[in-house]
Design an enzyme around this catalytic site. Structure first.
Site, PDB file in Angstrom:
ATOM      1  N   ASP A 180      -1.120  -1.115   2.926  1.00 45.98           N
ATOM      2  CA  ASP A 180      -2.429  -0.530   3.216  1.00 45.98           C
ATOM      3  C   ASP A 180      -2.594  -0.471   4.733  1.00 45.98           C
ATOM      4  O   ASP A 180      -1.634  -0.674   5.472  1.00 45.98           O
ATOM      5  CB  ASP A 180      -3.552  -1.276   2.493  1.00 45.98           C
ATOM      6  CG  ASP A 180      -3.777  -2.686   3.034  1.00 45.98           C
ATOM      7  OD1 ASP A 180      -3.167  -3.048   4.065  1.00 45.98           O
ATOM      8  OD2 ASP A 180      -4.557  -3.434   2.425  1.00 45.98           O
TER       9      ASP A 180
ATOM     10  N   HIS B  95      -1.750  -4.221   6.031  1.00 46.01           N
ATOM     11  CA  HIS B  95      -0.812  -5.191   5.456  1.00 46.01           C
ATOM     12  C   HIS B  95       0.542  -4.606   5.103  1.00 46.01           C
ATOM     13  O   HIS B  95       0.623  -3.464   4.641  1.00 46.01           O
ATOM     14  CB  HIS B  95      -1.444  -5.808   4.198  1.00 46.01           C
ATOM     15  CG  HIS B  95      -2.757  -6.455   4.471  1.00 46.01           C
ATOM     16  ND1 HIS B  95      -3.952  -5.877   4.111  1.00 46.01           N
ATOM     17  CD2 HIS B  95      -3.056  -7.607   5.104  1.00 46.01           C
ATOM     18  CE1 HIS B  95      -4.944  -6.650   4.517  1.00 46.01           C
ATOM     19  NE2 HIS B  95      -4.427  -7.707   5.123  1.00 46.01           N
TER      20      HIS B  95
ATOM     21  N   SER C 115      -4.944 -12.999   5.524  1.00 47.68           N
ATOM     22  CA  SER C 115      -4.604 -12.154   4.381  1.00 47.68           C
ATOM     23  C   SER C 115      -3.106 -11.923   4.205  1.00 47.68           C
ATOM     24  O   SER C 115      -2.687 -11.473   3.145  1.00 47.68           O
ATOM     25  CB  SER C 115      -5.299 -10.796   4.519  1.00 47.68           C
ATOM     26  OG  SER C 115      -4.985 -10.210   5.766  1.00 47.68           O
TER      27      SER C 115
END
Ligand code: NAG
Ligand code: NAG
Ligand code: NAG
Ligand code: NAG
Ligand code: NAG
Ligand code: NAG
Ligand code: NAG
Ligand code: NAG
Ligand code: NAG
Length: 395
Positions: free
Chosen positions: A356, A359, A42
């Protein structure tokens, strides 16, 4: 999973010697490589997971407020960021406008009977939640993500079946173009998260544990992926190691709950795994480039050292970070709840490390990309990405 079952995509890659590349906003002049191929998780996914029907919102970022700072549109794209992610920023240093497009968006275009898809800058295969182990992410995400093995398999079958059109004078084969392109890999963090979470759970205390064997297994898998990419024609690899995974807000919460807090306020056991893994990845790449894979070159970013540096230089100019531990988007301790449309948002995103609970913000990703590209040897070994792609260093 229907969206992953399509036939291989036929891409026409426009040759730079034929059409030239328009100057990109990120850098002056034409890009330093014809194309970039991105693999991993991600930190670099730009929307592949949007196409995975059974993966739930915990491993997707195609809803608000993701993308709140993304240009153009201030809208969610599938990037796990408020704006650009690490792949975008590195691509910009290379002279592209951003990351190449997500592979599964091309696969879907094919399914909609688009006869030809033109990709001039490469492809991004990364899938949020994925890891080096074939099953990493599948249970956390509520459905199968695209593992590294599958990403590499998708790339190699694409290279085998692709028609890459060049000028009549200088037709290039697919492996020829791939050998002049940059492969960028960010993977391993999710394997560490899942392993560390498993043993942080009191009910698994008695399960026997051997970190050396676990990490050795990860690195052995990593080597097979690098060899498969090389066999498909890749020669230039930019690799970023897993960072101090124990420092993201989700893990800081676990650290407090389990009383396993290290000197940075992070989850000690998880950070220890990152610290042990980095030199193992380094030895693996060094040995492949020196012995097994002639002409293979690499640039390895030590994300552990980068994290230690930024934690101690958060507000040292030119850095302006004020908040190292809290997620900008998320509720509860450290903002460790989900980032979604009902989560509170910090007022000044560029002063936070974390967007978040897992990340980095666009701003922190930009700092990392700049280090990967032009670091002087402190954090990136044996050469930086700028040196890696310089024509004189090419095989
Ligand atoms: C990508 O690889 C997976 C796993 O091998 C496969 O199921 C899928 O069909 C491939 N996707 C495309 C579009 O080729
Ligand atoms: C996604 O699925 C996993 C596994 O089933 C579950 O633990 C998680 O709560 C789900 N998350 C969301 C946001 O639906
Ligand atoms: C772990 O092992 C100890 C000693 O064998 C035992 O007393 C305890 O109940 C076990 N705990 C769990 C969660 O199985
Ligand atoms: C852990 O694994 C390593 C590597 O596989 C092995 O050499 C070592 O003996 C194992 N340690 C224990 C305590 O089992
Ligand atoms: C982390 O590693 C250090 C050095 O190997 C060790 O002293 C420490 O106990 C480890 N901490 C945890 C929480 O595993
Ligand atoms: C910090 O702020 C200064 C002045 O506003 C700016 O020039 C600089 O780019 C900022 N640094 C980062 C890393 O955002
Ligand atoms: C937001 O953060 C940036 C970078 O840290 C800083 O330059 C700017 O002054 C801050 N803006 C506000 C309104 O606090
Ligand atoms: C956002 O996530 C929280 C959990 O952290 C959940 O309670 C809430 O329902 C979610 N909101 C939306 C709009 O999905
Ligand atoms: C290299 O960069 C580091 C970190 O940015 C800096 O502290 C160091 O002085 C630099 N070294 C040289 C030789 O330029």
């Amino acid at each position: 999973m229907a969206s992953r079952g399509g036939a291989s995509v036929v891409l026409v890659v426009l040759c730079s010697s034929l059409l030239g590349f328009a100057p990109r906003p990120g850098a002056a002049g034409k890009p330093l490589v014809p194309a970039m191929f991105v693999f991993g998780d991600s930190l670099v996914d730009v929307g592949n997971n949007n196409h995975l029907a059974s993966v739930n919102d915990s491993c997707k970022a195609n809803y608000r407020p993701y993308g709140v700072d993304y240009h153009p549109g201030q809208s969610p794209t599938g990037r796990f960021s408020n704006g650009y992610n690490l792949a975008d920023h590195l691509a910009r240093w290379l002279g592209f406008a951003g990351s190449p497009p997500p592979f599964l968006s091309l696969a879907n275009a094919r399914a909609r009977h688009t006869r030809r898809t033109t990709v001039s800058t490469g492809i991004n295969f990364a899938s949020g939640g994925s890891g080096l182990l074939p099953t990493t992410g599948d249970s956390v995400c509520g459905g199968a993500v695209v593992s590294m093995a599958e990403q590499v398999g998708n790339f190699t079958s694409l290279v085998r079946t692709t028609t890459w059109e060049g000028s009549k004078r200088r037709e290039r084969t697919a492996p020829g173009l791939v050998s002049e392109s940059l492969v960028f890999i960010s993977v391993g963090s999710n394997d560490l998260f899942e392993y560390s979470d498993f043993f942080a759970d009191p009910k698994n205390r008695n399960v026997s544990r051997n970190d050396t064997a676990f990490l050795g297994g990860l690195v052995a898998l990593y080597a097979t992926y690098v060899k498969d990419l090389y066999a498909a024609g890749a020669t230039m690899f930019s690799v970023v190691s897993p960072s101090l995974v124990g420092c993201c807000p989700s893990q800081r919460k676990i650290a407090e709950d389990t009383h396993d807090v290290d000197g940075f306020g992070c989850l000690g056991t998880a950070n220890n795994l990152s610290r042990q893994l980095y030199p193992m990845i380094g030895s693996m790449l060094e040995s492949l480039s020196q012995d097994e894979l002639p002409g293979m070159k690499y640039s390895l970013g030590d994300a552990v050292a980068m994290a230690q540096w930024i934690f101690t230089h958060a507000s040292t100019p030119p850095n302006n970070f004020t908040t190292p531990d809290r997620a900008c988007c998320g509720s509860g301790d450290f903002g460790s709840g989900a980032c979604n449309s009902s989560a509170p948002l910090c007022p000044n995103r560029s002063s936070f490390f974390f967007w978040d609970r897992f990340h980095p913000t666009e701003t922190l990703a930009a700092v990392t990309a700049q280090q990967l590209f032009s670091d002087n040897g402190t954090f990136v070994h044996p050469i930086n990405v700028q040196q890696l792609v310089a024509p004189s260093s090419r095989p």
